[in-house]
Structure formats: structure tokens, C-alpha cells
Design a protein around this motif. Structure first.
Motif, mmCIF file in Angstrom:
data_model
loop_
_atom_site.group_PDB
_atom_site.id
_atom_site.type_symbol
_atom_site.label_atom_id
_atom_site.label_comp_id
_atom_site.label_asym_id
_atom_site.label_seq_id
_atom_site.Cartn_x
_atom_site.Cartn_y
_atom_site.Cartn_z
ATOM 1 N N THR A 67 68.839 -5.847 -6.328
ATOM 2 C CA THR A 67 68.075 -5.873 -5.086
ATOM 3 C C THR A 67 66.600 -5.672 -5.389
ATOM 4 O O THR A 67 66.225 -4.690 -6.024
ATOM 5 C CB THR A 67 68.562 -4.783 -4.115
ATOM 6 N N ASP A 107 67.593 -10.353 -2.915
ATOM 7 C CA ASP A 107 68.378 -10.132 -4.128
ATOM 8 C C ASP A 107 68.083 -11.227 -5.145
ATOM 9 O O ASP A 107 67.716 -12.349 -4.774
ATOM 10 C CB ASP A 107 69.881 -10.166 -3.820
ATOM 11 N N SER A 124 70.656 -10.495 -12.497
ATOM 12 C CA SER A 124 71.379 -11.165 -11.419
ATOM 13 C C SER A 124 72.087 -10.152 -10.525
ATOM 14 O O SER A 124 72.782 -9.257 -11.005
ATOM 15 C CB SER A 124 72.404 -12.129 -12.012
ATOM 16 N N GLY A 125 71.872 -10.283 -9.219
ATOM 17 C CA GLY A 125 72.494 -9.392 -8.253
ATOM 18 C C GLY A 125 71.685 -8.163 -7.917
ATOM 19 O O GLY A 125 72.014 -7.449 -6.958
#
Length: 237
Positions: free
Chosen positions: A51, A106, A48-49
Motif C-alpha cells: 500500500t 496499491d 507488489s501488493g
């Protein structure tokens, strides 16, 4: 944080057992072509998060989303973020005319993609018009979604924008049983605000207003659509 990379060795089952193949770019390939195609891809996991790729980076790979949701966005000159879409399993990302990514992507939660090197993928599609046709279909769908988003950002009220977003997201999550009444929302309220061109405060107030009017019920991780007909009337206004 760097993504963890797992290269899948060709085994004759990777592509044929893929849960999203029916909706993905490779749905047009026959069994023999799939065996060749699976040599091109590797499975990549993002936390999660993380790129997946950044705007203006040179395009070296294409991505077929297998699991999870990605936010697609552009950064404006003043630093503000405009989310241009959300990618779901089956979506194919990375193809562009300029040779550079025209938005960033993302991970929202854990995401798994099938990554293809641009050069190898380009050679594979050269003599396969049916695959080119499928890519064309996905590009047309993406263009249609972009046009709908432009209309959504226009002169519409906050209520109309939020109702349209919820119905559109529900329709993208449609199952063989039909559109779900319970709609998971993995993205944050800020993500929704940046997609609709609203402030997070306006989005939160609108969700509360729709719940008070009996159109939706806010539940953990999403909403329950209590009155789809009324939501559709708002979206069509």
C-alpha cells in the motif's frame, strides 16, 4: 509488508536524468529549479501488493510515479472494491482539497515513486506560477479521466466497456512510434472487473468473445490488438 526506502542524495543528476521528467509535474522547471527540487524528493520502492497510501489517511506526502503501475481504489460500505483508475509513470498523486486521501493506492508489481513531503513541496511552489500551472494541467487531465470513467460505468454493454478500456489503456501507453498493437496488462482480470463495474466472469467471457471474433489475441501478460478499427467502433457505440 513495509516498503523499502532509499533516500537519494542530491547530486545534480537525479532529476535531470529522470526518465519520466518530460511527462511529470516537474517538466516545467528549469535547470536551476531542478537542482533545488531534487533536495525535496526521496525515491521509495514498493513491492507488489504494498500500500502506497490509504483512503482517509491524512495527506503528508505527494508522489510522482517513476516506474510501475498502481491501482487506485475506494472500498464501498459493503466491502466491495471500486477501482477508480490506474497510475502510470509520470502521474502525480496525493493532492486534494480535504487534506486526506480520497482513495487508496496499491502497487501492481514493483513500483518506484519520488516522494515529496507536503509542507516542503507547498513552500517550493508558492512563487512558481509555472509549476502551479503544470499541476493545474495534471488536475484537469485527472478530472477528464474521472468523467470518462463515469460514462464508462453507465449504460454500456460489457463488450463496449472492455473495448473502451483496452483502447484507453493502449493510448496511455503510447510511444513516440505511436500506439502499440501489443498491449501489456499488468493488472488482473479482477482489477479490470472492479474498474469496469463487471464481474470477473463477465470480463473473462468478454475477452474470450473478442478473441473469437478476431478483435484481439490473448497473449501472456496482455493482449495483441488485431482489429483496432473494430474495437474503436465497439467503443464508440
Amino acid at each position: 509488508m513495509k516498503p523499502s526506502v532509499v533516500t537519494i542524495e542530491p547530486n545534480g543528476h537525479f532529476c535531470s536524468d529522470c526518465a519520466v521528467r518530460g511527462a511529470a509535474v516537474c517538466s516545467s522547471l528549469n535547470t536551476a529549479e531542478l537542482r533545488e527540487f531534487e533536495h525535496l524528493g526521496r525515491r521509495v520502492h514498493f513491492d507488489s501488493g504494498d500500500t502506497v497510501f490509504s483512503e482517509e489517511d491524512i495527506t503528508t506526502s505527494f508522489y510522482n510515479v517513476l516506474e510501475g503501475v498502481m491501482r487506485l481504489y475506494k472500498l464501498l460500505p459493503d466491502g466491495r472494491r471500486q477501482i477508480v483508475g490506474f497510475a502510470l509513470p509520470g502521474d502525480f498523486l496525493g493532492m486534494n482539497i480535504s487534506g486526506r486521501h480520497n482513495f487508496s493506492a496499491d502497487a501492481i508489481g514493483v513500483v518506484t515513486v519520488c516522494q515529496f513531503a507536503k509542507a516542503a513541496f507547498g513552500r517550493f511552489i508558492e512563487d512558481r506560477p509555472h509549476l502551479l500551472k503544470r499541476i493545474n494541467e495534471l488536475a484537469i487531465r485527472e478530472l477528464s479521466q474521472a468523467r470518462d470513467h463515469m460514462v464508462l460505468l453507465g449504460r454500456r454493454s460489457a463488450d463496449e466497456k472492455v473495448a473502451t478500456f483496452l483502447l484507453g489503456w493502449r493510448d496511455r501507453l503510447v510511444t513516440p512510434k505511436g500506439p502499440p498493437d501489443t498491449v501489456p496488462l499488468p493488472m488482473s482480470r479482477q482489477d479490470i472487473a472492479d474498474y469496469l463495474g463487471l464481474t470477473i466472469e463477465t470480463v473473462s467471457r468478454t475477452f474470450t468473445k473478442l478473441e473469437r471474433q478476431g478483435v484481439i489475441e490473448i497473449i501472456h501478460g496482455g493482449i495483441s490488438l488485431l482489429d483496432p478499427a473494430r474495437a474503436e467502433a465497439m467503443a464508440a457505440a
